[in-house]
Design a protein around this motif. Sequence first.
Motif, short mmCIF file in Angstrom:
data_model
loop_
_atom_site.label_atom_id
_atom_site.label_comp_id
_atom_site.label_asym_id
_atom_site.label_seq_id
_atom_site.Cartn_x
_atom_site.Cartn_y
_atom_site.Cartn_z
N PRO A 1 50.58 45.38 49.70
CA PRO A 1 50.03 44.25 50.23
C PRO A 1 50.03 44.28 51.75
O PRO A 1 48.99 43.71 52.39
CB PRO A 1 51.07 43.14 49.99
N ARG A 2 50.54 45.08 52.47
CA ARG A 2 50.37 45.38 53.89
C ARG A 2 49.24 45.70 54.06
O ARG A 2 48.49 44.88 55.03
CB ARG A 2 51.44 46.35 54.42
N GLY A 3 48.51 46.77 53.61
CA GLY A 3 47.12 47.23 53.85
C GLY A 3 46.18 46.41 53.25
O GLY A 3 45.02 46.07 53.92
N MET A 4 46.44 45.61 52.24
CA MET A 4 45.08 44.78 51.47
C MET A 4 45.15 43.56 52.39
O MET A 4 43.94 43.03 52.85
CB MET A 4 45.54 44.65 50.04
N PHE A 5 46.26 42.92 52.81
CA PHE A 5 46.00 41.69 53.65
C PHE A 5 45.31 42.02 55.00
O PHE A 5 44.44 41.42 55.49
CB PHE A 5 47.55 41.22 54.01
N ASN A 6 46.03 43.12 55.54
CA ASN A 6 45.11 43.54 56.92
C ASN A 6 43.56 43.84 56.43
O ASN A 6 42.76 43.33 57.39
CB ASN A 6 45.65 44.79 57.48
N ARG A 7 43.31 44.56 55.45
CA ARG A 7 41.78 44.68 55.30
C ARG A 7 40.98 43.49 55.15
O ARG A 7 40.11 43.15 55.74
CB ARG A 7 41.61 45.61 53.79
N MET A 8 41.41 42.74 54.15
CA MET A 8 41.01 40.89 54.12
C MET A 8 41.10 40.29 55.25
O MET A 8 40.05 39.66 55.56
CB MET A 8 41.69 40.42 52.78
N LEU A 9 42.16 40.09 56.09
CA LEU A 9 42.05 39.14 57.20
C LEU A 9 41.21 39.89 58.49
O LEU A 9 40.60 39.06 58.97
CB LEU A 9 43.62 39.35 57.61
N SER A 10 41.11 41.10 58.30
CA SER A 10 40.20 41.85 59.39
C SER A 10 38.87 41.37 59.09
O SER A 10 38.07 40.84 59.95
CB SER A 10 40.39 43.17 59.37
N ALA A 11 38.55 41.41 57.76
CA ALA A 11 37.15 40.91 57.37
C ALA A 11 36.89 39.52 57.78
O ALA A 11 35.71 39.06 57.96
CB ALA A 11 36.94 41.29 55.90
N LYS A 12 37.85 38.71 57.49
CA LYS A 12 37.52 37.47 57.58
C LYS A 12 37.44 36.89 59.34
O LYS A 12 36.41 36.16 59.44
CB LYS A 12 39.15 36.64 57.35
N GLU A 13 38.01 37.74 60.18
CA GLU A 13 37.81 37.64 61.51
C GLU A 13 36.65 38.02 61.89
O GLU A 13 35.76 37.53 62.52
CB GLU A 13 38.92 38.59 62.23
N ARG A 14 36.01 39.03 61.18
CA ARG A 14 34.50 39.46 61.45
C ARG A 14 33.55 38.79 60.53
O ARG A 14 32.31 38.80 60.71
CB ARG A 14 34.22 40.95 60.77
N GLY A 15 33.87 37.68 59.62
CA GLY A 15 33.14 36.88 58.97
C GLY A 15 32.27 37.78 57.89
O GLY A 15 31.29 37.26 57.09
N THR A 16 32.95 39.04 57.48
CA THR A 16 32.64 39.59 56.30
C THR A 16 33.42 39.48 55.09
O THR A 16 33.12 39.83 53.99
CB THR A 16 32.59 41.10 56.47
N LEU A 17 34.20 38.45 55.23
CA LEU A 17 35.07 37.85 53.63
C LEU A 17 34.59 36.57 53.37
O LEU A 17 34.71 35.82 54.01
CB LEU A 17 36.56 37.79 53.83
N THR A 18 33.50 36.71 52.58
CA THR A 18 32.65 35.48 51.95
C THR A 18 33.33 35.00 50.62
O THR A 18 34.43 35.46 50.06
CB THR A 18 31.24 36.09 51.67
#
Length: 306
Positions: free
Chosen positions: A46-63
């Motif tokens: 979960p450490r890496g998966m959260f970071n991947r998703m939250l990073s994308a959310k910051e960039r606006g690419t988690l839709t």
Amino acid sequence: MTVTRDDVQAAARRIEGRVRRTPVLQLSPTLAFKLELVQHVGSFKPRGMFNRMLSAKERGTLTGQGVVTASGGNAGLAVAYAARELGVPGRIFVPESAPPAKIARLRTLDADVVQVGSEYAEAYAAAVTASDESGALFVHAYDQPEVVAGQGTLGLELLEQADGFDTVLVAVGGGGLIAGIATAIGDRARVVGVEPELAPTMARTLEADDLIDVQVGGIAADSLGARRFGAIAFEAVKTYGVPSVLVGEDAIVAARNEFWREYRLAVEHGAAVTLAALRSGAYQPASDERVVVVVCGANTDPSTLA
């Protein structure tokens, strides 16, 4: 692709409150366990998966299309968990041969499980296609910068928790965890990878000095059975001079049973390889060398413990 210590530190800030700060069990002045098996869904993932998703959310690419991945194991569980916690759809592609118990557990995390093909490679290809067609964020099991940086937060925790250490033993599959830990602490302590003899992906990659497909099998292949080492991990282990040591099937079973018998820790075979390296002599520390054994996963059938 490379990951820096700054990336790991940024990941730690980003995922704070989303993952557990797992404890360190100090067994003696020279041996400690980092108990990552008590992380959410039973592994470090979960450490890496959260970071991947939250990073994308910051960039606006988690839709609203959510995320997709290919994994019926610990990575799939972690993606499903993180997606549920962040309130986005999670689609997990698995081969048709995936065990029903794993599929059922993924569905308890509200994941949309899609069974495709007879092998992981087919499920992976289908996940990539689904991401391209839908706009959902693709989350790799181990070979994306944000994933590696997130896994490296375990190393930062160690620096804060352990009372000085010289060496960290880390189980290796595709290399996301060891790449992250090496990046976080590789200039401060020795990092050693441990692999099953029947799944020597990192060892064979280092021998070839190239990313190659490696034949894998054995009792730990469900979690350490990546056929190809990650490109990010390849660069990290070369940069920090991380070696691989190999352990046999009997040593893995004996170490897993010791975890249960002596410490009442139910660990998966892949997580037992680190202790197996010590007990079998595959890794022989100096008399005063302070060693941390990373215990990275607990997704196992406890009825098989002796």
